[in-house]
Every structure is written in structure tokens, then in C-alpha cells.
Design an enzyme around this catalytic site. Structure first.
Site, PDB file in Angstrom:
ATOM      1  N   ASP A 106       0.865  -1.181   0.000  1.00 12.29           N
ATOM      2  CA  ASP A 106       0.000   0.000   0.000  1.00 12.29           C
ATOM      3  C   ASP A 106       0.910   1.242   0.000  1.00 12.29           C
ATOM      4  OD1 ASP A 106      -2.176   1.675   0.343  1.00 12.29           O
ATOM      5  OD2 ASP A 106      -2.503   1.168   2.430  1.00 12.29           O
ATOM      6  N   LYS A 134      -0.746  -1.047  -4.824  1.00 12.60           N
ATOM      7  CA  LYS A 134      -1.506   0.185  -5.077  1.00 12.60           C
ATOM      8  C   LYS A 134      -0.514   1.295  -5.383  1.00 12.60           C
ATOM      9  CE  LYS A 134      -5.060  -0.833  -1.585  1.00 12.60           C
ATOM     10  NZ  LYS A 134      -5.519  -0.414  -0.241  1.00 12.60           N
ATOM     11  N   ARG A 168     -11.039 -13.159   5.385  1.00 12.20           N
ATOM     12  CA  ARG A 168      -9.812 -13.809   4.882  1.00 12.20           C
ATOM     13  C   ARG A 168     -10.106 -15.092   4.120  1.00 12.20           C
ATOM     14  NH1 ARG A 168      -5.436 -11.200   7.249  1.00 12.20           N
ATOM     15  NH2 ARG A 168      -5.646 -10.592   9.427  1.00 12.20           N
TER      16      ARG A 168
HETATM   17  P1  5GP Z   1       2.003  -0.628   3.753  1.00 11.80           P
HETATM   18  O1  5GP Z   1       3.075  -0.645   4.789  1.00 11.80           O
HETATM   19  O2  5GP Z   1       2.477  -0.985   2.380  1.00 11.80           O
HETATM   20  O3  5GP Z   1       1.246   0.680   3.758  1.00 11.80           O
HETATM   21  O4  5GP Z   1       0.893  -1.637   4.228  1.00 11.80           O
HETATM   22  C1  5GP Z   1       0.953  -2.967   4.015  1.00 11.80           C
HETATM   23  C2  5GP Z   1      -0.066  -3.703   4.890  1.00 11.80           C
HETATM   24  O5  5GP Z   1      -1.289  -2.941   5.097  1.00 11.80           O
HETATM   25  C3  5GP Z   1      -0.496  -4.957   4.182  1.00 11.80           C
HETATM   26  O6  5GP Z   1       0.360  -6.034   4.458  1.00 11.80           O
HETATM   27  C4  5GP Z   1      -1.904  -5.168   4.690  1.00 11.80           C
HETATM   28  O7  5GP Z   1      -1.868  -5.883   5.906  1.00 11.80           O
HETATM   29  C5  5GP Z   1      -2.429  -3.759   4.966  1.00 11.80           C
HETATM   30  N1  5GP Z   1      -3.262  -3.276   3.842  1.00 11.80           N
HETATM   31  C6  5GP Z   1      -2.954  -2.288   2.974  1.00 11.80           C
HETATM   32  N2  5GP Z   1      -3.930  -2.079   2.068  1.00 11.80           N
HETATM   33  C7  5GP Z   1      -4.904  -2.982   2.368  1.00 11.80           C
HETATM   34  C8  5GP Z   1      -6.189  -3.280   1.776  1.00 11.80           C
HETATM   35  O8  5GP Z   1      -6.657  -2.691   0.792  1.00 11.80           O
HETATM   36  N3  5GP Z   1      -6.902  -4.287   2.360  1.00 11.80           N
HETATM   37  C9  5GP Z   1      -6.459  -4.984   3.447  1.00 11.80           C
HETATM   38  N4  5GP Z   1      -7.239  -5.944   3.921  1.00 11.80           N
HETATM   39  N5  5GP Z   1      -5.249  -4.725   4.028  1.00 11.80           N
HETATM   40  C10 5GP Z   1      -4.484  -3.749   3.487  1.00 11.80           C
END
Ligand code: 5GP
Length: 181
Positions: A106, A134, A168
């Protein structure tokens, strides 16, 4: 596939089980080709990646190992900020060809902070296999070698990904319904 209600949110169908399987098989085929004879070590990041990791690993037909870790994030000192530690990483990754398995990138913050810790242990190589990315939300650079899908900046659930602990077990991927945020 029809709308799905999870707690207070409504989700709409996004990726079918067959869409997902197509990309998982493609990624596995690329990995089989790139890592033949290298005995890669997969490190799957729980909880979200359990379904992706299981399906991908089943399609890996070369000699390979897998281990599962959880990332815990806690507040460090003022200078260190948020600190991320790996729980359950009991394998020696020195000189190993490591492939990290992650459900979704994300902002990129989690992996951006965690990967340098692995580099520190001097693996022979270190690459990422990620099901969903994303790009519009990514603020911290992360280089993904094996990517399933680039998706819009919308909350998704299913295929291992949860909303508040639920969803999940759904074999498809849903996204938050337009206008439902
Ligand atoms: P980042 O550190 O890249 O912002 O976040 C990664 C983590 O955020 C992912 O491993 C996941 O657990 C959570 N996450 C980010 N976007 C989503 C989403 O659209 N749906 C869900 N269920 N979890 C997300």
C-alpha cells in the site's frame, strides 16, 4: 459474485478466483525459470499472505524452502520512530536466494523498513513477490520483481486479506463499493 456485507461496509466483486489463479501461476512459472538450481528460500509474511503463499508455493516445482514470519511494529525511541521486527525468522538467510511473499503493498512503509534488516544479513539475493500493489498510494519506494496485479487505491478484502479480522476465507477479492467509504 454479488455484493458482500462485512460489518458496516459493503464490498463489490473485483478479482475472481480464476483471475487470481492466472497471475499466481504466471508468477510461479517465472520463479521456476529464474531460480532453478538456486534452492530459493521463500519468506511469507503473515497473516495476509497465507493464501497467496500456499497457492504460489504449490505451483513452485523446483527445490525450494519456505518459512512464515509475522511483522510486529512498535514505537521505538524518538529518533528511531516506528520499529518493525520479524517474529519467527529462525532461518539463516546469509548467502541464500530469498523471495519475500507479501499480500499487498500500500504505502510501502512496512517493506521499506523491513527489507534493510534482511539486507543486513547478506542474502545472495533478495526479491519481492507481491499479489497486489496500489501504486497511487505508495509513498516509500519498493521494488517488486514479481507482481500479480496493480490496483487502484481502494480497500480490498478476501483471499487472505481481512477487514477487521473478517473476510480472509473468501476465495475471491472484493473492493470497497464506490461511494461506500
Ligand atoms: P504498507 O506498509 O504498504 O502501507 O501496508 C501494508 C499492509 O497494510 C499490508 O500487508 C496489509 O496488511 C495492509 N493493507 C494495505 N492495504 C490494504 C487493503 O486494501 N486491504 C487490506 N485488507 N489490508 C491492506
Amino acid at each position: 459474485m454479488s455484493f458482500l456485507q462485512v460489518k458496516d461496509k459493503t464490498f463489490e466483486p473485483y478479482l475472481t478466483a480464476s483471475d487470481i489463479n492466472g497471475q499466481v501461476q504466471r508468477l510461479a512459472a517465472e520463479i521456476n525459470r529464474d531460480y532453478k538450481g538456486k534452492r530459493p528460500l521463500f519468506i511469507a509474511i503473515l497473516n495476509g499472505s497465507f493464501m497467496f503463499s500456499s497457492d504460489l508455493f504449490k505451483a513452485v516445482n523446483i527445490e525450494a524452502e519456505i518459512c512464515f514470519i509475522k511483522l510486529a511494529s512498535y514505537k521505538g525511541t524518538k529518533s528511531t520512530g516506528q520499529v518493525i521486527t520479524a517474529i519467527g525468522l529462525d532461518m539463516d538467510i546469509h548467502d541464500r536466494h530469498v523471495i519475500i511473499l507479501e499480500d499487498i503493498v500500500d504505502t510501502g512503509k512496512t517493506l521499506n523498513e523491513f527489507l534493510p534488516q534482511l539486507h543486513h544479513q547478506q542474502p545472495a539475493s533478495l526479491e519481492l513477490a507481491v499479489l497486489l500493489h496500489k501504486p497511487e498510494a505508495t509513498r516509500y519506494p519498493v521494488s517488486i520483481k514479481y507482481l500479480g496485479f496493480s490496483i487502484p487505491d481502494k480497500f480490498v478484502l478476501g483471499y487472505g486479506l481481512d477487514y477487521d479480522g473478517l473476510g480472509r476465507n473468501i476465495p475471491e477479492i472484493y473492493k470497497l463499493k464506490e461511494g461506500a467509504e
